[in-house]
Design a protein around this motif. Structure first.
Motif, PDB file in Angstrom:
ATOM      1  N   VAL A 140       0.847  -1.203   0.000  1.00  9.18           N
ATOM      2  CA  VAL A 140       0.000   0.000   0.000  1.00  9.18           C
ATOM      3  C   VAL A 140       0.878   1.246   0.000  1.00  9.18           C
ATOM      4  O   VAL A 140       1.879   1.302   0.705  1.00  9.18           O
ATOM      5  N   ARG A 176      -9.636  10.731 -12.081  1.00 13.75           N
ATOM      6  CA  ARG A 176      -9.078  12.056 -11.755  1.00 13.75           C
ATOM      7  C   ARG A 176      -7.548  12.039 -11.823  1.00 13.75           C
ATOM      8  O   ARG A 176      -6.923  12.914 -12.426  1.00 13.75           O
ATOM      9  N   LYS A 177      -6.934  11.000 -11.213  1.00 14.14           N
ATOM     10  CA  LYS A 177      -5.464  10.941 -11.202  1.00 14.14           C
ATOM     11  C   LYS A 177      -4.910  10.844 -12.620  1.00 14.14           C
ATOM     12  O   LYS A 177      -3.914  11.456 -12.955  1.00 14.14           O
ATOM     13  N   ILE A 191      -4.801   6.593  -1.778  1.00 14.19           N
ATOM     14  CA  ILE A 191      -4.087   5.350  -1.455  1.00 14.19           C
ATOM     15  C   ILE A 191      -4.189   4.405  -2.652  1.00 14.19           C
ATOM     16  O   ILE A 191      -5.250   4.297  -3.269  1.00 14.19           O
ATOM     17  N   MET A 192      -3.081   3.727  -2.961  1.00 17.95           N
ATOM     18  CA  MET A 192      -3.035   2.813  -4.112  1.00 17.95           C
ATOM     19  C   MET A 192      -2.233   1.570  -3.725  1.00 17.95           C
ATOM     20  O   MET A 192      -1.587   1.539  -2.674  1.00 17.95           O
ATOM     21  N   PHE A 208      -1.809   0.240 -11.142  1.00  9.86           N
ATOM     22  CA  PHE A 208      -2.871   0.082 -12.148  1.00  9.86           C
ATOM     23  C   PHE A 208      -4.093   0.873 -11.731  1.00  9.86           C
ATOM     24  O   PHE A 208      -4.425   0.948 -10.549  1.00  9.86           O
ATOM     25  N   GLN A 218     -14.360   5.247 -13.127  1.00  9.36           N
ATOM     26  CA  GLN A 218     -13.772   5.733 -11.875  1.00  9.36           C
ATOM     27  C   GLN A 218     -13.723   7.262 -11.792  1.00  9.36           C
ATOM     28  O   GLN A 218     -13.348   7.923 -12.760  1.00  9.36           O
ATOM     29  N   SER A 219     -14.115   7.763 -10.641  1.00  9.31           N
ATOM     30  CA  SER A 219     -14.094   9.193 -10.280  1.00  9.31           C
ATOM     31  C   SER A 219     -15.271   9.990 -10.859  1.00  9.31           C
ATOM     32  O   SER A 219     -15.374  11.186 -10.596  1.00  9.31           O
TER      33      SER A 219
HETATM   34  C1  LIG Z   1      -6.014   0.059   0.352  1.00 13.17           C
HETATM   35  C2  LIG Z   1      -6.454   0.732  -0.935  1.00 13.17           C
HETATM   36  C3  LIG Z   1      -5.915   0.309  -2.133  1.00 13.17           C
HETATM   37  C4  LIG Z   1      -6.312   0.911  -3.329  1.00 13.17           C
HETATM   38  N1  LIG Z   1      -5.717   0.518  -4.489  1.00 13.17           N
HETATM   39  C5  LIG Z   1      -6.069   1.112  -5.643  1.00 13.17           C
HETATM   40  C6  LIG Z   1      -5.396   0.767  -6.861  1.00 13.17           C
HETATM   41  O1  LIG Z   1      -4.440  -0.039  -6.899  1.00 13.17           O
HETATM   42  N2  LIG Z   1      -5.841   1.362  -8.008  1.00 13.17           N
HETATM   43  C7  LIG Z   1      -6.847   2.291  -8.018  1.00 13.17           C
HETATM   44  O2  LIG Z   1      -7.190   2.793  -9.090  1.00 13.17           O
HETATM   45  N3  LIG Z   1      -7.462   2.668  -6.874  1.00 13.17           N
HETATM   46  C8  LIG Z   1      -7.094   2.107  -5.696  1.00 13.17           C
HETATM   47  N4  LIG Z   1      -7.710   2.494  -4.531  1.00 13.17           N
HETATM   48  C9  LIG Z   1      -8.765   3.524  -4.596  1.00 13.17           C
HETATM   49  C10 LIG Z   1      -8.094   4.920  -4.663  1.00 13.17           C
HETATM   50  O3  LIG Z   1      -7.710   5.322  -3.369  1.00 13.17           O
HETATM   51  C11 LIG Z   1      -9.012   5.999  -5.260  1.00 13.17           C
HETATM   52  O4  LIG Z   1     -10.225   6.049  -4.551  1.00 13.17           O
HETATM   53  C12 LIG Z   1      -9.333   5.746  -6.728  1.00 13.17           C
HETATM   54  O5  LIG Z   1      -8.190   5.299  -7.455  1.00 13.17           O
HETATM   55  C13 LIG Z   1      -9.857   7.029  -7.385  1.00 13.17           C
HETATM   56  O6  LIG Z   1      -8.878   8.041  -7.281  1.00 13.17           O
HETATM   57  P1  LIG Z   1      -8.924   9.391  -8.148  1.00 13.17           P
HETATM   58  O7  LIG Z   1     -10.380   9.846  -8.168  1.00 13.17           O
HETATM   59  O8  LIG Z   1      -8.035  10.356  -7.436  1.00 13.17           O
HETATM   60  O9  LIG Z   1      -8.440   9.056  -9.528  1.00 13.17           O
HETATM   61  C14 LIG Z   1      -7.313   1.940  -3.319  1.00 13.17           C
HETATM   62  C15 LIG Z   1      -7.827   2.367  -2.093  1.00 13.17           C
HETATM   63  C16 LIG Z   1      -7.407   1.775  -0.928  1.00 13.17           C
HETATM   64  C17 LIG Z   1      -7.973   2.291   0.382  1.00 13.17           C
END
Ligand SMILES: Cc1cc2nc3c(=O)[nH]c(=O)nc-3n(C[C@H](O)[C@H](O)[C@H](O)COP(=O)(O)O)c2cc1C
Length: 229
Positions: A62, A98-99, A78-79, A92, A156-157
């Protein structure tokens, strides 16, 4: 007695807003032994990542990913790290999130890992590139079918009316791929953060932490320096 009771009540009722500054831990560790640091920070990252895995820390892959608009308005989330090698650090996501929109206009990004159980932090700064379609396909094909369907379902987003909207889309996509392998949607895949600066932080007593920063030089070699905590 009444006074005491009311004082205790007052203390118990004290909200976390008032008490949060009392949360305090000493970070006890042996610190960073500079002599044993690897000359390449990716090898050093591997050592620390291994230590997090060996210590059975929850979700050792993480990290927090920071991006920003071209005007410098930051955002973070978080990713999960899904790979790393000499080229950089892979994650990925959805290419219309958004990102992704921010990365399309401003390729600078930062990943921050926190292995709190070891009082360790790693900060990786660099630029982000899209990985090859083969690499994205290979990873997508290794995912559980439910996650593969999820990638098709989630814009997403983007705002959605309610959860039923998602569930209906799941039914649609499941029908579309019935009896077949789920292929990767074009708007989902990987990025690689190509590092230019990696900082290793080790918590120590009295907030006198160790910080070692590696910088990529013009000749592609890495140099190290110690930073004040
Ligand atoms: C533990 C955890 C792991 C996550 N892993 C990912 C990931 O690998 N890829 C992803 O797109 N979002 C992941 N997310 C969700 C992102 O935090 C985020 O909500 C989502 O990518 C949308 O972000 P954005 O609107 O800034 O683009 C994860 C969230 C958590 C809490």
């Amino acid at each position: 007695m009444k006074f005491l009771e009311s004082t205790i009540n007052l203390f118990q009722k004290k909200s976390l807003r008032q008490l949060v500054s009392n949360f305090r831990n000493e970070y006890i560790s042996n610190g960073i032994d500079e002599a044993s640091l690897k000359s390449n920070p990716i090898d050093q990252f591997e050592d620390w990542f291994n230590e997090a895995v060996d210590n059975k820390l929850i979700e050792p892959n993480v990290m927090h990913l920071s991006t920003a608009t071209p005007y410098g308005k930051p955002s973070g989330r978080i990713m999960l790290l899904k790979g790393f090698d000499e080229r950089g650090f892979t994650f990925f996501t959805n290419y219309t999130s958004r990102k992704a929109n921010e990365l399309a206009e401003n390729k600078f990004a930062v990943m921050t890992f926190l292995w709190l159980g070891l009082f360790k932090q790693v900060r990786i700064e660099g630029t982000v590139e899209i990985i090859s379609t083969k690499e994205s396909d290979d990873y997508f094909n290794s995912r559980p079918r439910g996650s593969q369907i999820g990638a098709w379902v989630s814009a997403q987003s983007k705002p959605i009316s309610d959860r039923t909207e998602l569930e209906q889309k799941v039914d649609e996509i499941e029908k579309r791929f019935e009896g077949k392998a789920v292929t990767r949607p074009d708007n989902w895949g990987g990025y690689r953060l190509v590092p230019v600066c990696i900082e290793f932080w080790q918590g120590r007593a009295s907030r006198l932490h160790d910080r070692i920063q590696y910088n990529l030089e013009k000749d592609h070699s890495w140099t190290k320096q110690r930073l004040s905590p």
